[in-house]
Write an enzyme that holds these catalytic residues in place. Structure first.
Site, mmCIF file in Angstrom:
data_model
loop_
_atom_site.group_PDB
_atom_site.id
_atom_site.type_symbol
_atom_site.label_atom_id
_atom_site.label_comp_id
_atom_site.label_asym_id
_atom_site.label_seq_id
_atom_site.Cartn_x
_atom_site.Cartn_y
_atom_site.Cartn_z
ATOM 1 N N HIS A 129 0.873 -1.178 0.000
ATOM 2 C CA HIS A 129 0.000 0.000 0.000
ATOM 3 C C HIS A 129 0.915 1.235 0.000
ATOM 4 C CE1 HIS A 129 -2.737 3.003 1.744
ATOM 5 N NE2 HIS A 129 -3.732 2.230 1.369
ATOM 6 N N ASP A 207 3.432 -3.720 8.113
ATOM 7 C CA ASP A 207 2.167 -3.002 8.001
ATOM 8 C C ASP A 207 1.057 -4.035 8.189
ATOM 9 O OD1 ASP A 207 -0.175 -1.864 7.161
ATOM 10 O OD2 ASP A 207 0.573 -1.217 5.200
ATOM 11 N N GLN A 210 -4.106 -4.411 7.317
ATOM 12 C CA GLN A 210 -5.092 -5.255 6.657
ATOM 13 C C GLN A 210 -5.133 -6.653 7.295
ATOM 14 O OE1 GLN A 210 -8.000 -4.674 4.793
ATOM 15 N NE2 GLN A 210 -6.607 -3.303 3.736
ATOM 16 N N LYS A 233 -10.333 -0.129 10.475
ATOM 17 C CA LYS A 233 -10.499 -1.323 9.641
ATOM 18 C C LYS A 233 -10.944 -2.523 10.462
ATOM 19 C CE LYS A 233 -6.969 -0.087 6.244
ATOM 20 N NZ LYS A 233 -7.783 0.395 5.112
ATOM 21 N N CYS A 372 -4.607 2.414 -3.775
ATOM 22 C CA CYS A 372 -3.358 2.957 -3.216
ATOM 23 C C CYS A 372 -2.195 1.991 -3.420
ATOM 24 C CB CYS A 372 -3.497 3.306 -1.733
ATOM 25 S SG CYS A 372 -4.756 4.526 -1.420
#
Ligand code: 7TS
Length: 414
Positions: A129, A207, A210, A233, A372
């Site tokens: 991303h 990261d 997600q 999220k 993104c």
């Protein structure tokens, strides 16, 4: 005799916890297939924030009066809940930030500006991303370090056998990778990337924006040095996320944002920094948001991460199967057993935005665009895709409505 309970979830029942599903869109019930962008909120989260405002609200870490102490306790209790979610060794290592993007920028600026230079390399991946790509590209550029990408294969899985070639000719200082790809759902072997990074003396920045909504993210098992997540999220409010970092690294780092609360003593000439986590939390904290974040974590624990993961896996396999019935649809990404609840695809001859528009008329919400991930789109040879993403409240019937809508889009537009 021992029996292993198989955790399952009842998505139709869970939907009743989410007020948004009471509303109609274009006269239709909402088929919300865009949870990867942001998840809907259960009443428990909304109520926790309202209750905090109604009963416990004051600025934190400042007042000596009872109300301010209640607010501080609520914030610090929320930090402890997030620590537990991530299995972080200490709550001092959990920094509240606005979102995963801010968490990664914190590391890129506060660690990168002081530790990168010519001859060093930052290795990111083609799947990233922009939030875990652009900050590193930028800070590498500012410090004279190189910026390299670990490629993916045609199914969108990282090519670990290319690691040594990617790292040739420089000293790897940072490996930056997502745990789950937001475009393709690919689950990345971050544990192996972390081991590879550490063999070279590099830090591993994961990261998990997600991943955290859908599966257990255990920072100690991942072996990363920094892990960033966003509350919105994972059924929590917007405006808050968390960065976990190893205390020994955070302690040696310069601050990122400067101002109130993050100081120890301010002299006319020079200022010294507060203890962790305060050194990285300048200004008034996102207090109600942190309370909502903790309520969301409690909600997810109540449903069970194993059950969420299993549910999404079943939906993904079902969706990929339904899309495979349509010869005019191209799906991207790995097989269902190696991905989270995210499905990206294109309809031959129809722009993704037009597909999404037609679906919207039937109350089906999906995302269309580059997600993104422009570098990944280039690698896939497309400018954009359609993306359907699933969560604990997603039911199969929504995927059927998606497929019906795709037939309609093709008929009208192709
Ligand atoms: N990392 C990943 C893997 C993401 O999917 C996102 C947001 C971010 C970082 C940034 O999160 P933020 O909370 O800081 O904005 N992803 C998406 C998406 O897929 N569609 O909209 C936002």
């Amino acid at each position: 005799m021992t029996t292993t309970a198989v955790q399952t979830l009842d998505a139709p029942r869970l939907r009743a916890d989410f007020p948004i599903f009471e509303q109609r869109f274009h006269g239709k019930p909402l088929a919300f297939l865009d949870s990867a962008a942001s998840a809907q909120k259960p009443r428990a989260v909304i109520d926790a924030m309202s209750t905090f405002y109604e009963t416990s609200y004051a600025n934190v870490h400042r007042g000596v009066y009872q109300l301010a102490e209640m607010a501080t306790e609520a914030l610090e209790g929320s930090r402890e809940t997030v620590r537990g979610l991530l299995n972080a060794p200490s709550a001092r290592e959990v920094i509240f930030v606005r979102n995963a993007t801010e968490g990664i920028n914190l590391v890129a600026y506060a660690w990168g500006l002081s530790n990168l230079g010519p001859g060093d390399l930052v290795v990111a991946t083609e799947l990233e991303h922009h939030s875990n790509f652009v900050p590193w590209q930028y800070i590498a550029g500012r410090t004279g370090a190189g910026f390299r990408l670990l490629p993916v294969d045609d199914e969108g899985e990282l090519q670990l056998n290319a690691l040594d070639a990617v790292a040739a000719g420089g000293t790897v200082k940072v490996v930056a990778a997502g745990v789950v790809s937001n475009s393709l759902g690919t689950i990345n072997p971050v544990e192996r990337l972390a081991a590879w990074a550490h063999e070279r003396g590099a830090i591993m920045v994961a990261d998990a924006a997600q991943a955290a909504p859908h599966r257990r993210v255990d920072v100690q098992a991942l072996g990363a040095d920094f892990v960033a997540i966003s509350a919105h999220k994972m059924c929590g409010p917007s405006g808050v996320g968390a960065l976990w970092g190893r205390a020994e690294l955070l302690e040696r780092m310069e601050p990122f944002l400067l101002g109130g609360h993050m100081i120890r003593a301010v002299g006319d000439e020079r200022t010294t920094w507060g203890e962790l986590p305060h050194k990285f939390e300048a200004g008034t904290a996102p207090m109600a948001e942190a309370v909502g974040f903790a309520a969301a974590v409690d909600y997810l624990h109540g449903v069970g991460f194993d059950a969420i993961e299993r549910h999404e896996h079943e939906l993904t396999a079902y969706a990929l199967g339904r899309l495979a019935e349509l010869p005019w649809v191209t799906a991207y990404g790995p097989p269902a057993d190696r991905r989270a609840g995210i499905v990206s695809f294109n309809v031959d001859g129809v722009h993704p935005h037009d597909v999404a528009q037609i679906l919207d008329f039937d109350g089906v919400a999906i995302r269309a665009g580059h997600h993104c991930c422009q570098p990944l789109m280039r690698r896939l040879g497309v400018t954009a895709t359609n993306r359907a993403s699933f969560y604990l409240y997603t039911v199969r019937e929504e995927i059927d409505r998606l497929v019906e809508g795709l037939h309609k889009a093709r008929k009208v537009l192709a």
